[in-house]
Scaffold this motif. Structure first.
Motif, PDB file in Angstrom:
ATOM      1  N   ASN A 179      -0.874  61.315 -23.302  1.00 46.75           N
ATOM      2  CA  ASN A 179      -0.996  62.193 -22.146  1.00 46.75           C
ATOM      3  C   ASN A 179       0.399  62.585 -21.673  1.00 46.75           C
ATOM      4  O   ASN A 179       1.349  62.539 -22.453  1.00 46.75           O
TER       5      ASN A 179
ATOM      6  N   ASN B 262       3.297  58.515 -23.900  1.00 44.53           N
ATOM      7  CA  ASN B 262       3.438  59.278 -22.668  1.00 44.53           C
ATOM      8  C   ASN B 262       4.930  59.521 -22.435  1.00 44.53           C
ATOM      9  O   ASN B 262       5.699  59.545 -23.395  1.00 44.53           O
TER      10      ASN B 262
ATOM     11  N   ASP C  32      -7.677  59.380 -23.748  1.00 42.86           N
ATOM     12  CA  ASP C  32      -6.487  59.683 -24.542  1.00 42.86           C
ATOM     13  C   ASP C  32      -6.498  61.135 -25.026  1.00 42.86           C
ATOM     14  O   ASP C  32      -7.529  61.797 -25.011  1.00 42.86           O
TER      15      ASP C  32
ATOM     16  N   THR D 243      -6.180  67.849 -17.079  1.00 44.67           N
ATOM     17  CA  THR D 243      -4.903  67.635 -16.398  1.00 44.67           C
ATOM     18  C   THR D 243      -5.048  66.627 -15.263  1.00 44.67           C
ATOM     19  O   THR D 243      -4.055  66.104 -14.762  1.00 44.67           O
TER      20      THR D 243
ATOM     21  N   ASN E  28      -5.132  63.961 -23.764  1.00 42.55           N
ATOM     22  CA  ASN E  28      -5.362  64.990 -22.757  1.00 42.55           C
ATOM     23  C   ASN E  28      -4.009  65.441 -22.218  1.00 42.55           C
ATOM     24  O   ASN E  28      -2.986  65.268 -22.893  1.00 42.55           O
ATOM     25  N   GLU E  29      -3.987  65.977 -21.022  1.00 46.60           N
ATOM     26  CA  GLU E  29      -2.740  66.440 -20.411  1.00 46.60           C
ATOM     27  C   GLU E  29      -2.563  65.831 -19.028  1.00 46.60           C
ATOM     28  O   GLU E  29      -1.990  66.439 -18.122  1.00 46.60           O
ATOM     29  N   LEU E  30      -3.048  64.619 -18.842  1.00 39.38           N
ATOM     30  CA  LEU E  30      -2.989  63.934 -17.556  1.00 39.38           C
ATOM     31  C   LEU E  30      -1.552  63.581 -17.209  1.00 39.38           C
ATOM     32  O   LEU E  30      -0.804  63.087 -18.047  1.00 39.38           O
TER      33      LEU E  30
END
Length: 255
Positions: free
Chosen positions: A121, A146, A98, A80, A100-102
Motif C-alpha cells: 500500500n 509500504n 494488500d 485509498t 491497494n493505495e491506502l
C-alpha cells in the motif's frame, strides 16, 4: 465488448450473492466490480466477504451492518481508504487489504482481530496512532512494501501482548525503538530491504524472537554476535530449526 461481458457476469454475480445468503460466505473475487452490490449489506448473517481482485475505490459505510463478519478480503483493489465503520465489526478476525493505495487506516476492531495484511500500500511515515493503531488481540501483522520510516512511541508495544509475527520488509525503516522489547510473544520479525544500521539489543535478549530477517540492510551480521543477547537468540533459533526438521521427518514417515 463491455456489455457482452456484463451480460455474462451479471447472472454469475446474482448467483454468487444468492449463494452467500445460504452459506454466510460471499465470494465475489475477480468480478470487475466498481462498487459493492447493495444486496451484500443486507446479509446480516455473513461470516466471510471476499471482494479481492476487483476495481473498488471505496467501501460504503454500510459495511458496519455486517456485524457477524469474521473474514474480510479487500486485496487487489484501488482503495485509498477504508470506512470508519470498520471499527464496528466486533467479530472480525482477519482483515486482508494488500495491493491497494491506502495511506492510513481507521480505528480497527479491538476484540477479535488476529491477522492484518496491509502490504503493498502507500502507508508512510512513523507507524502508530493516528496512522495505524493495532488492536491488542492481533497475532500476525504484514506491513511490508509500504513507505514506513519507523515505529513511533505510540505504536502500542506494551498492549500488543499477543503479536507473534511482524513483517516490515521493503520499507524505509532506519531504526527500531527499544520499546520493541515489550512484545513478549514476538517470535518472527521480517525487516528485509530497509535502511537499518543496527537493531536494539533488547530484540535479541528480552524477547522470544527466534527468527530475524535482515537481508538488504546495512546491519553487519558480524556486529550481532557481539551483542549481549546474541547467544540467547542463537539458542532459540536452533530450537526453531530443529523443530522444523523434526516436523519434516515426521511428515515423510507418514508418507
Amino acid at each position: 465488448m463491455g456489455q457482452v461481458q456484463d451480460k455474462v457476469q451479471r447472472p454469475k454475480l446474482d448467483e454468487a450473492i444468492a449463494k452467500a445468503g445460504a452459506t454466510s460466505r460471499a465470494h465475489l473475487r475477480d468480478y470487475g466490480l466498481e462498487s459493492v452490490p447493495s444486496k451484500i449489506y443486507l446479509l446480516g448473517n455473513l461470516l466471510t466477504l471476499d471482494l479481492s481482485g476487483n476495481n473498488l475505490e471505496c467501501i460504503s459505510s454500510q459495511l458496519g451492518c455486517l456485524s457477524k463478519l469474521k473474514v474480510l478480503n479487500l486485496s487487489k483493489n484501488r482503495l485509498t481508504k477504508l470506512p470508519e465503520e470498520l471499527f464496528f465489526l466486533k467479530k472480525l478476525e482477519v482483515l486482508v487489504a494488500d495491493h491497494n493505495e491506502l495511506n492510513q487506516v481507521p480505528a480497527l476492531p479491538q476484540k477479535c482481530l488476529r491477522k492484518i495484511d496491509l502490504s503493498y500500500n502507500s502507508i508512510t511515515g512513523l507507524i502508530g496512532h493516528p496512522i495505524l493503531s493495532l488492536p491488542p488481540c492481533v497475532q500476525v501483522v504484514d506491513l511490508s512494501n509500504n513507505q514506513i520510516t519507523g515505529l513511533s512511541d505510540s505504536f502500542g508495544f506494551e498492549i500488543l501482548g499477543k503479536l507473534r509475527e511482524l513483517n516490515l520488509d521493503n520499507n524505509n525503516i532506519e531504526s527500531l525503538p527499544e520499546g520493541i522489547k515489550a512484545l513478549k510473544k514476538l517470535i518472527c520479525i521480517k525487516l528485509k530491504n530497509n535502511k537499518l544500521k543496527t537493531i536494539p539489543n533488547e530484540l535479541l535478549a528480552d524477547t522470544p524472537v527466534n527468527r530475524i530477517e535482515l537481508e538488504g540492510n546495512q546491519v553487519l551480521l558480524s556486529h550481532l554476535d557481539k551483542m549481549s543477547g546474541y547467544a540467547d537468540f542463537m539458542v532459540r533459533r536452533k530450537l526453531r530449526i530443529d523443530s522444523t526438521i523434526s516436523a519434516g521427518i515426521e511428515l515423510q514417515d507418514k508418507d
